[in-house]
Motif scaffolding. Structure first.
Motif, PDB file in Angstrom:
ATOM      1  N   VAL A   1     -20.997  -7.728  -9.245  1.00 55.26           N
ATOM      2  CA  VAL A   1     -20.348  -8.016  -7.972  1.00 55.26           C
ATOM      3  C   VAL A   1     -18.933  -7.439  -7.951  1.00 55.26           C
ATOM      4  CG1 VAL A   1     -19.458  -9.861  -6.492  1.00 55.26           C
ATOM      5  CG2 VAL A   1     -21.725 -10.070  -7.524  1.00 55.26           C
ATOM      6  N   GLY A   2     -18.214  -7.588  -9.054  1.00 56.37           N
ATOM      7  CA  GLY A   2     -16.850  -7.087  -9.130  1.00 56.37           C
ATOM      8  C   GLY A   2     -16.778  -5.575  -9.008  1.00 56.37           C
ATOM      9  N   TYR A   3     -17.739  -4.869  -9.623  1.00 59.22           N
ATOM     10  CA  TYR A   3     -17.723  -3.409  -9.575  1.00 59.22           C
ATOM     11  C   TYR A   3     -17.986  -2.898  -8.163  1.00 59.22           C
ATOM     12  CZ  TYR A   3     -18.849   1.471 -10.607  1.00 59.22           C
ATOM     13  OH  TYR A   3     -18.862   2.839 -10.625  1.00 59.22           O
ATOM     14  N   VAL A   4     -18.974  -3.462  -7.490  1.00 63.14           N
ATOM     15  CA  VAL A   4     -19.268  -3.029  -6.119  1.00 63.14           C
ATOM     16  C   VAL A   4     -18.105  -3.385  -5.192  1.00 63.14           C
ATOM     17  CG1 VAL A   4     -20.838  -3.283  -4.157  1.00 63.14           C
ATOM     18  CG2 VAL A   4     -21.752  -3.235  -6.480  1.00 63.14           C
ATOM     19  N   THR A   5     -17.510  -4.569  -5.391  1.00 60.57           N
ATOM     20  CA  THR A   5     -16.359  -4.967  -4.576  1.00 60.57           C
ATOM     21  C   THR A   5     -15.174  -4.048  -4.826  1.00 60.57           C
ATOM     22  OG1 THR A   5     -17.083  -7.288  -4.593  1.00 60.57           O
ATOM     23  CG2 THR A   5     -14.782  -6.860  -4.043  1.00 60.57           C
ATOM     24  N   TYR A   6     -14.989  -3.623  -6.078  1.00 58.06           N
ATOM     25  CA  TYR A   6     -13.917  -2.681  -6.411  1.00 58.06           C
ATOM     26  C   TYR A   6     -14.121  -1.355  -5.678  1.00 58.06           C
ATOM     27  CZ  TYR A   6     -11.784   1.110  -9.130  1.00 58.06           C
ATOM     28  OH  TYR A   6     -11.112   2.241  -9.515  1.00 58.06           O
ATOM     29  N   ILE A   7     -15.353  -0.869  -5.655  1.00 58.06           N
ATOM     30  CA  ILE A   7     -15.652   0.381  -4.953  1.00 58.06           C
ATOM     31  C   ILE A   7     -15.344   0.241  -3.468  1.00 58.06           C
ATOM     32  CG2 ILE A   7     -17.504   1.950  -4.256  1.00 58.06           C
ATOM     33  CD1 ILE A   7     -18.817   1.351  -6.976  1.00 58.06           C
ATOM     34  N   ASP A   8     -15.790  -0.873  -2.861  1.00 56.49           N
ATOM     35  CA  ASP A   8     -15.507  -1.111  -1.445  1.00 56.49           C
ATOM     36  C   ASP A   8     -14.004  -1.195  -1.203  1.00 56.49           C
ATOM     37  OD1 ASP A   8     -18.170  -1.133  -0.780  1.00 56.49           O
ATOM     38  OD2 ASP A   8     -18.366  -3.317  -0.786  1.00 56.49           O
ATOM     39  N   PHE A   9     -13.302  -1.948  -2.035  1.00 57.67           N
ATOM     40  CA  PHE A   9     -11.867  -2.154  -1.865  1.00 57.67           C
ATOM     41  C   PHE A   9     -11.116  -0.826  -1.908  1.00 57.67           C
ATOM     42  CE2 PHE A   9      -7.584  -2.771  -3.418  1.00 57.67           C
ATOM     43  CZ  PHE A   9      -7.130  -3.873  -2.709  1.00 57.67           C
ATOM     44  N   MET A  10     -11.360  -0.025  -2.927  1.00 54.31           N
ATOM     45  CA  MET A  10     -10.653   1.244  -3.077  1.00 54.31           C
ATOM     46  C   MET A  10     -11.038   2.222  -1.965  1.00 54.31           C
ATOM     47  SD  MET A  10      -8.621   0.887  -5.603  1.00 54.31           S
ATOM     48  CE  MET A  10      -8.140   2.571  -5.980  1.00 54.31           C
ATOM     49  N   ASN A  11     -12.307   2.210  -1.596  1.00 53.78           N
ATOM     50  CA  ASN A  11     -12.770   3.088  -0.525  1.00 53.78           C
ATOM     51  C   ASN A  11     -12.053   2.777   0.788  1.00 53.78           C
ATOM     52  OD1 ASN A  11     -14.442   5.294  -0.315  1.00 53.78           O
ATOM     53  ND2 ASN A  11     -16.332   4.152  -0.535  1.00 53.78           N
ATOM     54  N   TYR A  12     -12.022   1.491   1.146  1.00 49.94           N
ATOM     55  CA  TYR A  12     -11.407   1.085   2.397  1.00 49.94           C
ATOM     56  C   TYR A  12      -9.897   1.281   2.364  1.00 49.94           C
ATOM     57  CZ  TYR A  12     -15.933  -1.041   3.471  1.00 49.94           C
ATOM     58  OH  TYR A  12     -17.269  -1.253   3.724  1.00 49.94           O
ATOM     59  N   MET A  13      -9.270   0.927   1.248  1.00 49.97           N
ATOM     60  CA  MET A  13      -7.822   1.084   1.148  1.00 49.97           C
ATOM     61  C   MET A  13      -7.433   2.550   1.304  1.00 49.97           C
ATOM     62  SD  MET A  13      -5.153   0.713  -1.992  1.00 49.97           S
ATOM     63  CE  MET A  13      -5.835   2.187  -2.689  1.00 49.97           C
ATOM     64  N   GLY A  14      -8.160   3.452   0.653  1.00 57.74           N
ATOM     65  CA  GLY A  14      -7.825   4.864   0.678  1.00 57.74           C
ATOM     66  C   GLY A  14      -7.984   5.506   2.037  1.00 57.74           C
ATOM     67  N   HIS A  15      -8.741   4.869   2.929  1.00 55.22           N
ATOM     68  CA  HIS A  15      -8.955   5.441   4.258  1.00 55.22           C
ATOM     69  C   HIS A  15      -8.134   4.750   5.329  1.00 55.22           C
ATOM     70  CE1 HIS A  15     -12.384   7.337   2.242  1.00 55.22           C
ATOM     71  NE2 HIS A  15     -12.398   8.197   3.238  1.00 55.22           N
ATOM     72  N   CYS A  16      -7.191   3.891   4.928  1.00 57.72           N
ATOM     73  CA  CYS A  16      -6.247   3.336   5.897  1.00 57.72           C
ATOM     74  C   CYS A  16      -5.263   4.428   6.308  1.00 57.72           C
ATOM     75  CB  CYS A  16      -5.475   2.160   5.295  1.00 57.72           C
ATOM     76  SG  CYS A  16      -6.450   0.655   5.077  1.00 57.72           S
ATOM     77  N   ASN A  17      -4.836   4.385   7.544  1.00 61.91           N
ATOM     78  CA  ASN A  17      -3.878   5.387   8.021  1.00 61.91           C
ATOM     79  C   ASN A  17      -2.450   4.876   7.920  1.00 61.91           C
ATOM     80  OD1 ASN A  17      -3.039   7.862   9.146  1.00 61.91           O
ATOM     81  ND2 ASN A  17      -2.908   6.930  11.176  1.00 61.91           N
ATOM     82  N   PHE A  18      -2.172   4.076   6.922  1.00 64.28           N
ATOM     83  CA  PHE A  18      -0.813   3.629   6.659  1.00 64.28           C
ATOM     84  C   PHE A  18      -0.698   3.378   5.153  1.00 64.28           C
ATOM     85  CE2 PHE A  18      -3.406  -0.006   7.705  1.00 64.28           C
ATOM     86  CZ  PHE A  18      -3.083  -0.943   6.750  1.00 64.28           C
ATOM     87  N   GLU A  19       0.486   3.594   4.634  1.00 67.40           N
ATOM     88  CA  GLU A  19       0.689   3.448   3.197  1.00 67.40           C
ATOM     89  C   GLU A  19       0.969   1.997   2.867  1.00 67.40           C
ATOM     90  OE1 GLU A  19       0.032   4.021  -0.079  1.00 67.40           O
ATOM     91  OE2 GLU A  19       0.288   6.045   0.722  1.00 67.40           O
ATOM     92  N   LEU A  20       0.223   1.453   1.907  1.00 68.27           N
ATOM     93  CA  LEU A  20       0.410   0.045   1.547  1.00 68.27           C
ATOM     94  C   LEU A  20       0.566  -0.183   0.048  1.00 68.27           C
ATOM     95  CD1 LEU A  20      -2.676  -0.551   0.484  1.00 68.27           C
ATOM     96  CD2 LEU A  20      -3.117  -1.044   2.862  1.00 68.27           C
ATOM     97  N   VAL A  21       0.550   0.892  -0.753  1.00 71.07           N
ATOM     98  CA  VAL A  21       0.758   0.736  -2.192  1.00 71.07           C
ATOM     99  C   VAL A  21       2.256   0.848  -2.463  1.00 71.07           C
ATOM    100  CG1 VAL A  21       0.226   1.617  -4.486  1.00 71.07           C
ATOM    101  CG2 VAL A  21      -1.484   1.775  -2.661  1.00 71.07           C
ATOM    102  N   PRO A  22       2.914  -0.228  -2.899  1.00 75.54           N
ATOM    103  CA  PRO A  22       4.372  -0.201  -3.079  1.00 75.54           C
ATOM    104  C   PRO A  22       4.804   0.720  -4.219  1.00 75.54           C
ATOM    105  CG  PRO A  22       3.444  -2.250  -3.938  1.00 75.54           C
ATOM    106  CD  PRO A  22       2.327  -1.536  -3.246  1.00 75.54           C
ATOM    107  N   ASN A  23       5.998   1.244  -4.094  1.00 75.22           N
ATOM    108  CA  ASN A  23       6.517   2.210  -5.061  1.00 75.22           C
ATOM    109  C   ASN A  23       6.728   1.600  -6.443  1.00 75.22           C
ATOM    110  OD1 ASN A  23       7.323   4.823  -5.669  1.00 75.22           O
ATOM    111  ND2 ASN A  23       9.485   4.332  -5.378  1.00 75.22           N
ATOM    112  N   TRP A  24       7.006   0.275  -6.502  1.00 77.91           N
ATOM    113  CA  TRP A  24       7.289  -0.348  -7.789  1.00 77.91           C
ATOM    114  C   TRP A  24       6.089  -0.312  -8.723  1.00 77.91           C
ATOM    115  CZ3 TRP A  24       4.090  -4.263  -9.094  1.00 77.91           C
ATOM    116  CH2 TRP A  24       3.490  -5.003  -8.077  1.00 77.91           C
ATOM    117  N   VAL A  25       4.895  -0.216  -8.145  1.00 76.38           N
ATOM    118  CA  VAL A  25       3.691  -0.136  -8.977  1.00 76.38           C
ATOM    119  C   VAL A  25       3.748   1.079  -9.892  1.00 76.38           C
ATOM    120  CG1 VAL A  25       1.186   0.201  -8.941  1.00 76.38           C
ATOM    121  CG2 VAL A  25       2.254  -1.374  -7.315  1.00 76.38           C
ATOM    122  N   PHE A  26       4.149   2.229  -9.343  1.00 76.85           N
ATOM    123  CA  PHE A  26       4.210   3.458 -10.140  1.00 76.85           C
ATOM    124  C   PHE A  26       5.488   3.549 -10.959  1.00 76.85           C
ATOM    125  CE2 PHE A  26       1.558   4.464  -6.375  1.00 76.85           C
ATOM    126  CZ  PHE A  26       0.372   4.708  -7.043  1.00 76.85           C
TER     127      PHE A  26
END
Length: 627
Positions: free
Chosen positions: A207-232
């Protein structure tokens, strides 16, 4: 579809339409029946959990849709500053097909694959295997398969369908032809099958692996940036292991770069990383300050209308509002959202539009129509509208138009209440009554000599009656009280064209606020034109007299008005209410006057100004009238 659809492009259940979920029904019934009828020791909960897991994936998808649409309407972190149109919404409305496909394959796999039944809740070794296999074979194979899809042969037959969306939404991630999804399923099955064959599978990891795929897929196709700079900044190596929306957005605008699935590592290795990736990420995070010039203030009408708002269910928002029986099963959700927004903010942003250089937003008050009829709610709602006006002025908004019941004559005097409290407002308050009057007047068939006024008397109705009487058209009024009210609000020299009607012989009925009941409609002659003067349409009750029901006062919008991908209440696509158009025209013309209270602008001037900016009457629209 792709420009040259290839083999297995169409989904097998495409012709079933909204009934496509029946393909899952036998499997769901079998899993429940098997669990219920077997002895407790023989029961296997794994098969039973497949259907709830599919429901979770649907919910997960919907949460991303709502989050993305809400943020895209108001965020300053947009990546591609272009709009979405109805064509993209229609192309992406079947985003749930891949969940149905996965569900069928899950059920089949449960029947034939070893190690699936009685799967334990958690295993560490399965988690490690899944992580390593995803970082290695899955990401590697996806990278090269993705590059192959961009070869002109495969691109024209398959992948161009996905790339038709330049401005991406989360569900754009799963918009692919059927054949592509089969390959993706096989690719993502590598870790799962390995766990099964090695006896290390567990429910949580699957369940976690499929949810991870969905999460990353959907996040990457948002038309706004939501990953904060402090992460990197804290974890610099993550730039090779985790992409961002701006990273993948470049793939949709440049096409030949940034091919990786979720890990940019392979683009770095094979030299396909777009050179502007880091700059776009930083610019998107920094964002751009944007103040709307025009705000249209609305509210949901019925409980079900909540689902037709743009941030709710995309497919419903793209069609005129129509009550649907299945939405009643989710009756508590609108109340919960209303309470949430009421606690954390007085209004919420519904959508954003652009007309040349004019920026517009639609804001909604989290209250429904029935709240406006309660005297106990009057002061509270007026207080919210007042705060919203002051907030809009502080942000630099030029015009705020009041939609639906936010400008009720008995509620706040058509907006006059707010000017009385704040006479020095710089923002212009517009109730749109002048354009609404103009639209109704131009909807009346040529050659009409008599009309019948039905419903309550309002500012718009009075202005319409006055104009008709000036043109020598007789205006019949059903109710004696309404007749007396009209006489008080129009010049005495026009009274000769005003009369009490008891015959109901007029073939043009102007319907104001208030219920037009079936008995009254039955008395209308055959072929009667019912033309609403209010913001709410009359109920259509007469089906056997070829009566013609017009939509509420509205206009077709010009092509230059962009990012329109939802319908305004019951209006057809790319049609806006006269009250909403009035605010836009007010800003375009730079008019300095307020239009609220008893104030009515020059009707002909407003009408001609609307036409000059490309707004058109609805008379030729195929959905203007419904018999």
């Amino acid at each position: 579809m792709a420009s040259k659809p290839g083999l297995l492009s169409d989904w097998p259940w495409q012709k079933l339409g909204n009934f496509k979920y029946v393909v899952l029904a036998p499997w769901v019934v079998q899993s429940v029946y098997s669990f219920v009828t077997k002895e407790e020791k023989e029961r296997d909960i794994t098969n039973l959990l497949i259907f709830p897991f599919l429901l979770w994936r649907l919910l997960h998808s919907q949460l991303w849709i709502s989050l993305a649409r809400y943020n895209s309407a108001k965020t300053k972190h947009r990546i591609v500053d272009k709009g979405i149109e109805f064509e993209q919404v229609d192309r992406e409305r079947n985003w749930d097909d891949q969940i149905i496909l996965n569900g069928l394959l899950y059920y089949i796999g449960f029947m034939y694959l070893p190690g699936v039944s009685r799967m334990p809740i958690w295993r560490w070794n399965g988690f490690v295997i899944t992580t390593l296999l995803h970082m290695g074979p899955v990401e590697f194979f996806y990278y090269w398969f993705h590059r192959a899809l961009h070869h002109h042969f495969l691109y024209s037959r398959y992948h161009s369908h996905h790339h038709s969306s330049i401005v991406t939404e989360p569900i754009t991630a799963v918009i692919h032809p059927f054949a592509e999804h089969l390959v993706y399923f096989l690719l993502f099955s590598i870790p799962v099958l390995t766990m099964l064959f090695t006896g290390t599978a567990s429910v949580v990891v699957f369940v976690g692996y499929v949810t991870y795929i969905d999460f990353m897929n959907y996040m990457g196709h948002c038309n706004f940036e939501l990953v904060p700079n402090w992460v990197f900044n804290i974890f610099p190596f993550l730039k090779y292991l985790m992409y961002t929306p701006s990273f993948h957005s470049l793939h949709h605008t440049q096409f030949r770069t940034n091919y990786s699935l979720f890990m940019p590592l392979y683009d770095y290795i094979y030299g396909t990383m777009d050179k502007s990736t880091d700059k776009l990420y930083e610019d998107s995070l920094m964002g751009r300050k944007e103040t709307p010039d025009v705000v249209h203030l609305i509210h949901p009408t019925t409980l079900q209308s909540f689902y037709h708002l743009s941030p709710a269910i995309a497919s419903l928002a793209s069609e005129p509002y129509n009550s649907r029986w299945y939405l009643s099963m989710f009756g508590l959700i609108p109340y919960e959202f209303m309470l949430f927004t009421w606690i954390f903010g007085s209004t919420f942003t519904v959508e954003r539009n652009v007309f040349d250089k004019l920026k517009m937003q639609t804001w909604a008050i989290p209250r429904f129509s029935f709240h406006y009829s309660k005297s106990s709610q009057k002061d509270a709602i007026n207080s919210v509208i007042e705060r919203t006006i002051l907030e809009a002025e502080s942000e630099g908004v030029k015009v705020l138009s009041l939609g639906l019941l936010n400008q009720g004559e008995q509620f706040n005097g058509n907006g006059e209440l707010y000017l009385q409290k704040h006479p020095n407002l710089k923002i212009r308050i517009v109730d749109g009554s002048s354009l609404a009057v103009a639209v109704v007047l131009h909807s009346i068939p040529k050659g009409t000599k008599q009309v019948l006024l039905s419903g309550n008397i309002s500012k718009v109705v009075c202005a319409i009656a006055k104009n008709l009487c000036q043109r020598g058209i007789q205006v019949g009024v059903v109710c004696k009280d309404n007749f007396d009210k009209l006489k008080l609000r129009i010049p005495t020299e026009l009274w000769s064209n005003l009369l009490i009607s008891t015959s109901y012989t007029q073939k043009v009925w102007l319907v104001g606020d208030g219920e037009l009941n079936e008995k009254e409609q039955r008395r209308a002659p055959e072929g009667t034109h019912f033309i609403p003067c209010s913001q709410f349409p009359p109920k259509k009750m007469v089906r056997d007299k070829d009566c013609i029901y017009y939509t509420t006062p509205a206009m077709l919008i010009p092509k230059a008005l962009q990012n329109v991908y939802s319908c305004e209440n019951w209006l057809p696509r790319r049609v806006m209410s006269a009250w909403r158009v009035a605010g836009i025209v007010h800003a375009l013309e730079g008019w300095d006057a307020h239009e609220c209270g008893d104030t009515t602008l020059d009707i002909d001037k407003v009408w001609l100004a609307s036409l000059s900016h490309g707004f058109l009457p609805m008379l030729d629209h195929p959905l203007i009238r419904n018999a």
